[in-house]
Scaffold this active site. Structure first.
Site, PDB file in Angstrom:
ATOM      1  CE  LYS A  86      -3.395  -1.729   3.121  1.00 27.29           C
ATOM      2  NZ  LYS A  86      -4.513  -1.343   3.998  1.00 27.29           N
ATOM      3  CG  ASP A 122      -8.080   0.869   4.163  1.00 24.79           C
ATOM      4  OD1 ASP A 122      -8.979  -0.084   3.820  1.00 24.79           O
ATOM      5  OD2 ASP A 122      -6.663   0.571   4.106  1.00 24.79           O
TER       6      ASP A 122
HETATM    7  N1  LIG Z   1     -10.319  -5.344   8.030  1.00 18.75           N
HETATM    8  C1  LIG Z   1      -9.805  -4.750   6.975  1.00 18.75           C
HETATM    9  O1  LIG Z   1     -10.406  -4.043   5.963  1.00 18.75           O
HETATM   10  C2  LIG Z   1      -8.368  -4.157   7.329  1.00 18.75           C
HETATM   11  C3  LIG Z   1      -7.549  -3.038   6.378  1.00 18.75           C
HETATM   12  C4  LIG Z   1      -6.442  -2.718   6.615  1.00 18.75           C
HETATM   13  C5  LIG Z   1      -5.696  -3.421   7.519  1.00 18.75           C
HETATM   14  N2  LIG Z   1      -6.324  -4.258   8.271  1.00 18.75           N
HETATM   15  C6  LIG Z   1      -5.523  -5.065   9.428  1.00 18.75           C
HETATM   16  O2  LIG Z   1      -5.035  -4.054  10.237  1.00 18.75           O
HETATM   17  C7  LIG Z   1      -3.450  -4.641  10.763  1.00 18.75           C
HETATM   18  C8  LIG Z   1      -2.649  -3.545  10.434  1.00 18.75           C
HETATM   19  O3  LIG Z   1      -2.600  -3.267   9.103  1.00 18.75           O
HETATM   20  P1  LIG Z   1      -1.538  -2.218   8.475  1.00 18.75           P
HETATM   21  O4  LIG Z   1      -1.815  -1.977   7.028  1.00 18.75           O
HETATM   22  O5  LIG Z   1      -1.672  -0.672   9.223  1.00 18.75           O
HETATM   23  O6  LIG Z   1      -0.245  -2.843   8.650  1.00 18.75           O
HETATM   24  P2  LIG Z   1       1.164  -2.084   8.941  1.00 18.75           P
HETATM   25  O7  LIG Z   1       1.420  -0.845   8.304  1.00 18.75           O
HETATM   26  O8  LIG Z   1       2.141  -3.002   8.599  1.00 18.75           O
HETATM   27  O9  LIG Z   1       1.328  -1.822  10.500  1.00 18.75           O
HETATM   28  C9  LIG Z   1       1.391  -2.676  11.430  1.00 18.75           C
HETATM   29  C10 LIG Z   1       0.992  -2.478  12.777  1.00 18.75           C
HETATM   30  O10 LIG Z   1       1.008  -3.447  13.559  1.00 18.75           O
HETATM   31  C11 LIG Z   1       2.201  -3.283  14.933  1.00 18.75           C
HETATM   32  N3  LIG Z   1       2.671  -4.523  15.109  1.00 18.75           N
HETATM   33  C12 LIG Z   1       3.309  -5.439  14.150  1.00 18.75           C
HETATM   34  N4  LIG Z   1       3.700  -6.259  14.897  1.00 18.75           N
HETATM   35  C13 LIG Z   1       3.611  -6.172  16.218  1.00 18.75           C
HETATM   36  C14 LIG Z   1       3.678  -6.807  17.481  1.00 18.75           C
HETATM   37  N5  LIG Z   1       4.623  -7.870  17.467  1.00 18.75           N
HETATM   38  N6  LIG Z   1       3.619  -6.096  18.594  1.00 18.75           N
HETATM   39  C15 LIG Z   1       2.953  -4.873  18.590  1.00 18.75           C
HETATM   40  N7  LIG Z   1       2.613  -4.219  17.443  1.00 18.75           N
HETATM   41  C16 LIG Z   1       2.906  -4.766  16.363  1.00 18.75           C
HETATM   42  C17 LIG Z   1       3.109  -2.351  14.082  1.00 18.75           C
HETATM   43  O11 LIG Z   1       3.700  -1.637  15.172  1.00 18.75           O
HETATM   44  P3  LIG Z   1       5.321  -0.954  14.843  1.00 18.75           P
HETATM   45  O12 LIG Z   1       5.162   0.499  14.046  1.00 18.75           O
HETATM   46  O13 LIG Z   1       5.988  -0.924  16.156  1.00 18.75           O
HETATM   47  O14 LIG Z   1       5.853  -1.979  13.878  1.00 18.75           O
HETATM   48  C18 LIG Z   1       2.020  -1.375  13.221  1.00 18.75           C
HETATM   49  O15 LIG Z   1       1.469  -0.389  14.308  1.00 18.75           O
HETATM   50  C19 LIG Z   1      -3.476  -5.961   9.931  1.00 18.75           C
HETATM   51  O16 LIG Z   1      -3.667  -6.908  10.826  1.00 18.75           O
HETATM   52  C20 LIG Z   1      -4.239  -5.914   8.804  1.00 18.75           C
HETATM   53  O17 LIG Z   1      -4.702  -7.037   8.243  1.00 18.75           O
HETATM   54  C21 LIG Z   1      -7.493  -4.649   8.109  1.00 18.75           C
END
Ligand SMILES: NC(=O)c1ccc[n+]([C@@H]2O[C@H](COP(=O)([O-])OP(=O)(O)OC[C@H]3O[C@@H](n4cnc5c(N)ncnc54)[C@H](OP(=O)(O)O)[C@@H]3O)[C@@H](O)[C@H]2O)c1
Length: 311
Positions: A86, A122
């Site tokens: 993204k 989103d």
């Molecule tokens: N339902 C939907 O349509 C939808 C849409 C978009 C996303 N999502 C879900 O939302 C989640 C985040 O997506 P994203 O696009 O924001 O991903 P991203 O940009 O990769 O961000 C990941 C987030 O998770 C945190 N994180 C990762 N591993 C961690 C751990 N072990 N302990 C604590 N925090 C951790 C990261 O913190 P750091 O900054 O410290 O790495 C960051 O805040 C995903 O699970 C995704 O599947 C769902």
């Protein structure tokens, strides 16, 4: 006349009827094989009698530039992007909406006269899902966002734009949350709140002031343990929106419900952001309740569907 007859024929045939004029859409990500978006969008194309096909493509980040050129050359009409593409896609697009630029992530590409437009659905998708559960506008809804990655940023800007009074951010990597807070304050100087420390189990005295908890980390996925939270600190009249989706519900969603805290599943965002992407491509609006039926049918057919909460 012929076109409308043909479209109705396709719709009544009960299956997509690809031919030389079929428009191509898809979702790109890595991994992608659990995605439920093809099931969702193909049912929608069929419902509206649109001659189009939506497929899932496993695009490794290293291959992204070549994939974009390939999609241009093959005449794709549009596509969605999910983790980890993204943010990475931005340099390859011809135009990026101001909102997607501010969030720093594009999840929907619209091809218009050969030009690639990047959108973020989103943020409005989150509000669309939220609107079904709270009185609107959410001006009396102090919120905390747990996780300030791509989707956490989208939620933060969406809520700030809606005029919420108080917003806290929590992220494992504190600098990321602080950077986002500075950006928010630059655009919304009256917004109160700030960055809270990350500690597990998640807890903070400020939680007692919060009425909307939004979980935006990828914890609980890919074998990592679910986030632990001091649930006793969460007010009984709060709403817990878990953006992560898992078949049968995430651990957090189930725990919130067990404690009689109102909870929203990430599948509602998945459907809402998909509805907005579809509208950008075709001008057609989904009825969200009907789309939820498409989603569940797709999940059943796929044996549960996305296990990682991504589209
Ligand atoms: N339902 C939907 O349509 C939808 C849409 C978009 C996303 N999502 C879900 O939302 C989640 C985040 O997506 P994203 O696009 O924001 O991903 P991203 O940009 O990769 O961000 C990941 C987030 O998770 C945190 N994180 C990762 N591993 C961690 C751990 N072990 N302990 C604590 N925090 C951790 C990261 O913190 P750091 O900054 O410290 O790495 C960051 O805040 C995903 O699970 C995704 O599947 C769902």
């Amino acid at each position: 006349m012929w076109q409308s007859f043909r479209n109705r024929l396709i719709a009544s045939a009960g299956s997509i009827f690809p031919d030389a004029r079929t428009a191509l859409y898809g979702v790109w990500g890595y991994p992608i094989h659990h995605s439920l978006s093809p099931a969702l969008h193909n049912q929608a194309f069929r419902f509206f009698g649109i001659n189009a096909l939506y497929l899932a493509f496993a695009v490794h980040p290293q291959d992204l530039e070549r994939a974009v050129e390939g999609a241009r050359a093959l005449g794709f009409s549009g596509w969605n992007l999910t983790i980890p593409l993204k943010e990475a896609v931005l340099p390859y697009l011809d135009l990026i909406t101001p909102s997607a630029r501010r969030i720093g992530a594009v999840n929907t590409v619209v091809v218009k006269e050969g030009r690639l437009e990047g959108h973020n659905t989103d943020a409005p998708g989150f509000l669309m899902a939220l609107r079904r559960h709270v009185r609107y506008p959410p001006r009396n809804l102090p919120a905390v966002i747990i996780g300030t990655g791509g989707v956490g940023r989208a939620v933060a800007f969406a809520l700030a734009e809606e005029g919420i009074p108080l917003l806290f951010l929590i992220n494992r990597t504190r600098e990321r949350a602080e950077r986002l807070w500075e950006e928010l304050k630059a655009d919304y100087p009256h917004l109160e709140g700030g960055v809270l420390p990350w500690r597990e189990p998640l807890d903070d005295p400020e939680f007692s002031r919060i009425r909307l908890f939004v979980h935006c980390t990828s914890r609980g996925l890919h074998g990592s343990p679910p986030l632990s939270i001091v649930w006793e600190r969460i007010p009984r009249d709060a709403l817990f929106f878990d953006l992560v989706y898992q078949p049968g519900g995430t651990v957090l969603l189930k725990e919130a419900k067990r404690r009689k805290i109102r909870a929203i599943s990430g599948e509602e965002l998945l459907v809402a952001q998909g509805a907005l992407a579809f509208e950008l491509w075709t001008g057609k609006k989904w009825d969200l309740r009907r789309a939820m039926v498409w989603f569940r049918r797709g999940a059943r057919r796929q044996g549960g569907g996305s296990g990682d909460g991504s589209r």
